[in-house]
Scaffold this motif. Structure first.
Motif, PDB file in Angstrom:
ATOM      1  N   ARG A  35       0.381  -1.289   0.040  1.00 48.06           N
ATOM      2  CA  ARG A  35      -0.082  -0.057   0.257  1.00 48.06           C
ATOM      3  C   ARG A  35       0.689   1.015   0.210  1.00 48.06           C
ATOM      4  NH1 ARG A  35      -1.756   2.378   4.452  1.00 48.06           N
ATOM      5  NH2 ARG A  35      -1.549   1.097   5.063  1.00 48.06           N
ATOM      6  N   VAL A  36       0.360   2.331  -0.758  1.00 49.98           N
ATOM      7  CA  VAL A  36       1.169   3.476  -0.786  1.00 49.98           C
ATOM      8  C   VAL A  36       0.130   4.321  -0.531  1.00 49.98           C
ATOM      9  CG1 VAL A  36       2.564   5.133  -2.575  1.00 49.98           C
ATOM     10  CG2 VAL A  36       3.063   2.456  -3.085  1.00 49.98           C
ATOM     11  N   GLU A  73      12.587   4.069  -4.726  1.00 55.33           N
ATOM     12  CA  GLU A  73      12.099   2.888  -3.676  1.00 55.33           C
ATOM     13  C   GLU A  73      11.629   1.591  -3.136  1.00 55.33           C
ATOM     14  OE1 GLU A  73      11.673   4.250   1.252  1.00 55.33           O
ATOM     15  OE2 GLU A  73      12.120   5.696  -0.204  1.00 55.33           O
ATOM     16  N   PHE A  74      10.194   2.234  -4.232  1.00 54.12           N
ATOM     17  CA  PHE A  74       9.342   2.303  -4.348  1.00 54.12           C
ATOM     18  C   PHE A  74       9.745   0.202  -5.232  1.00 54.12           C
ATOM     19  CE2 PHE A  74       5.624  -0.346  -6.948  1.00 54.12           C
ATOM     20  CZ  PHE A  74       4.694  -0.468  -5.813  1.00 54.12           C
ATOM     21  N   GLN A  75      10.165   0.248  -6.535  1.00 56.47           N
ATOM     22  CA  GLN A  75      10.579  -0.336  -6.806  1.00 56.47           C
ATOM     23  C   GLN A  75      11.945  -1.260  -6.564  1.00 56.47           C
ATOM     24  OE1 GLN A  75       8.928  -1.509  -9.932  1.00 56.47           O
ATOM     25  NE2 GLN A  75       7.962   0.374 -10.214  1.00 56.47           N
ATOM     26  N   GLU A  76      12.562  -0.956  -5.039  1.00 54.53           N
ATOM     27  CA  GLU A  76      13.516  -1.778  -5.068  1.00 54.53           C
ATOM     28  C   GLU A  76      12.456  -2.373  -4.188  1.00 54.53           C
ATOM     29  OE1 GLU A  76      15.999   0.762  -3.057  1.00 54.53           O
ATOM     30  OE2 GLU A  76      17.267   1.067  -4.698  1.00 54.53           O
ATOM     31  N   GLN A  99       3.445   8.870 -10.268  1.00 59.82           N
ATOM     32  CA  GLN A  99       5.722   8.957  -9.842  1.00 59.82           C
ATOM     33  C   GLN A  99       5.767   7.441  -9.966  1.00 59.82           C
ATOM     34  OE1 GLN A  99       4.168   9.674  -7.343  1.00 59.82           O
ATOM     35  NE2 GLN A  99       4.929   9.254  -5.364  1.00 59.82           N
ATOM     36  N   ILE A 100       5.474   6.462  -9.888  1.00 59.10           N
ATOM     37  CA  ILE A 100       5.899   5.085  -9.889  1.00 59.10           C
ATOM     38  C   ILE A 100       4.969   4.365 -11.269  1.00 59.10           C
ATOM     39  CG2 ILE A 100       4.858   2.824  -8.866  1.00 59.10           C
ATOM     40  CD1 ILE A 100       6.358   5.144  -6.307  1.00 59.10           C
ATOM     41  N   MET A 105       6.250  -2.876 -12.876  1.00 61.71           N
ATOM     42  CA  MET A 105       6.218  -4.072 -11.602  1.00 61.71           C
ATOM     43  C   MET A 105       5.384  -4.952 -11.590  1.00 61.71           C
ATOM     44  SD  MET A 105       3.477  -4.511  -9.600  1.00 61.71           S
ATOM     45  CE  MET A 105       1.965  -2.967  -9.092  1.00 61.71           C
ATOM     46  N   LEU A 106       4.352  -4.585 -12.887  1.00 60.59           N
ATOM     47  CA  LEU A 106       3.448  -5.981 -13.379  1.00 60.59           C
ATOM     48  C   LEU A 106       4.189  -6.768 -14.256  1.00 60.59           C
ATOM     49  CD1 LEU A 106       0.031  -3.181 -14.636  1.00 60.59           C
ATOM     50  CD2 LEU A 106       0.391  -5.075 -12.437  1.00 60.59           C
ATOM     51  N   MET A 107       4.933  -6.076 -15.127  1.00 57.45           N
ATOM     52  CA  MET A 107       6.054  -7.186 -16.092  1.00 57.45           C
ATOM     53  C   MET A 107       7.129  -8.084 -14.911  1.00 57.45           C
ATOM     54  SD  MET A 107       4.601  -6.586 -18.543  1.00 57.45           S
ATOM     55  CE  MET A 107       6.352  -7.843 -19.190  1.00 57.45           C
ATOM     56  N   LYS A 108       7.353  -7.831 -13.612  1.00 52.40           N
ATOM     57  CA  LYS A 108       8.054  -7.814 -12.547  1.00 52.40           C
ATOM     58  C   LYS A 108       7.253  -9.537 -11.871  1.00 52.40           C
ATOM     59  CE  LYS A 108      10.073  -4.286 -11.098  1.00 52.40           C
ATOM     60  NZ  LYS A 108      10.922  -3.586 -10.082  1.00 52.40           N
TER      61      LYS A 108
END
Length: 304
Positions: A35-36, A73-76, A99-100, A105-108
């Motif tokens: 959650r962000v 930071e989100f991706q990490e 900004q995200i 994210m979906l591809m990972k």
């Protein structure tokens, strides 16, 4: 008229989860909730999930980040959760801040951990009828209710009002798997009331409070209300006008207490199924050797 209460269905799904955790002492299927920010709806949904998971013998962990978190930071953080072998399912409260990079994210996201069908792999799987793909929980909840109450689907006409990728479109695929004849309607559908009145199964998923009334409903049809709205008086209402819809319907889900109650239960069963696909059971002794009658291949871990 038969009131299709969600609790009956949720209790059946709860039993399946408890059967698994009781028979494999020491295994704890775990969901990560990402959650962000602190949107009230997201926080309320998260709270409901965690409360329900405790009673199901499962675990839900929250990973909260501030609204202004950087994409890096989100991706990490996401990569850490995605790789964690003790996390079996992941849901992300969306939409994410601008900004995200949501697409990255979906591809990972590991499809085996995608328990609410947001990855391209699971979306394609649902659309192609792959039984291994996780369907969106709300769409699956509608089918679970119909099955639990023994409402016939094969050969029946189903109408879905709403074409979102969260409910309308994937639900159409799930109903097709049950051999329904499916019509998807939307805001541009001409003579919508006439079309919906032909349906033996009517699903309201349009996001407009009390839009569907008795004029949309065929006599003795099963009506499933997916909508969750707040009216001018602050009351929780569905997309159906309960007082009028129930004059024609043979069965209907209330709001609250209907589809929403089952959605979280479906999420729980998806986390259990995800755990079964990811855990190597060779080191565990089931209390009943016959439990895993369905053979599955632990080498599926290599897909992560």
């Amino acid at each position: 008229m038969l009131e299709l209460r969600g609790k009956l269905v949720a209790d059946q799904l709860k039993d399946k989860c408890l059967d698994f955790v009781n028979k494999y002492n020491g295994l704890l299927p775990t969901l990560a909730i990402i959650r962000v920010g602190e949107k009230p709806d997201d926080v309320a949904y998260e709270r409901n999930i965690k409360k329900r998971f405790i009673s199901y013998g499962l675990e839900a962990k929250t990973y909260e980040m501030p609204e202004n978190v950087s994409n890096e930071e989100f991706q990490e953080t996401f990569d850490f959760i995605n790789r964690d072998p003790e996390i079996h399912g992941i849901i992300v409260m969306r939409p994410l801040p601008k900004q995200i990079d949501e697409k990255a994210m979906l591809m990972k996201l590991n499809p085996l951990k995608d328990v609410d069908c947001i990855t391209p792999a699971n979306v394609a799987g649902v659309m192609s009828g792959d039984p291994e793909a996780f369907a969106p929980c709300t769409a699956q909840a509608v089918v679970e209710i119909l099955k639990a109450y023994h409402i016939p689907m094969e050969g029946k006409n189903a109408c879905i009002i709403g074409r979102s990728m969260v409910v309308g479109r994937p639900l159409a695929m799930l109903l097709l798997k049950e051999n329904c004849t499916v019509t998807i309607c939307h805001s541009k559908t001409e003579e919508l009331q006439e079309v919906s009145r032909k349906a033996d199964i009517l699903v309201a998923a349009v996001g407009r409070p009390k839009m569907v009334n008795s004029s949309y409903v065929k006599t003795d049809a099963a009506v499933l209300d997916v909508g969750i709205n707040v009216d001018k008086d602050g009351n929780l209402v569905g997309d159906c006008d309960w007082d009028t819809v129930t004059l024609n319907a043979g069965a209907a889900t209330p709001v609250p207490g209907g589809v929403g109650t089952v959605t979280t239960a479906v999420l729980a069963t998806h986390v259990v199924e995800a755990a079964k696909k990811q855990i190597d059971f060779s080191g565990f002794k089931a209390t009943e050797d016959s439990y895993l009658e369905e053979a599955w291949n632990p080498t599926s871990l290599s897909k992560k």
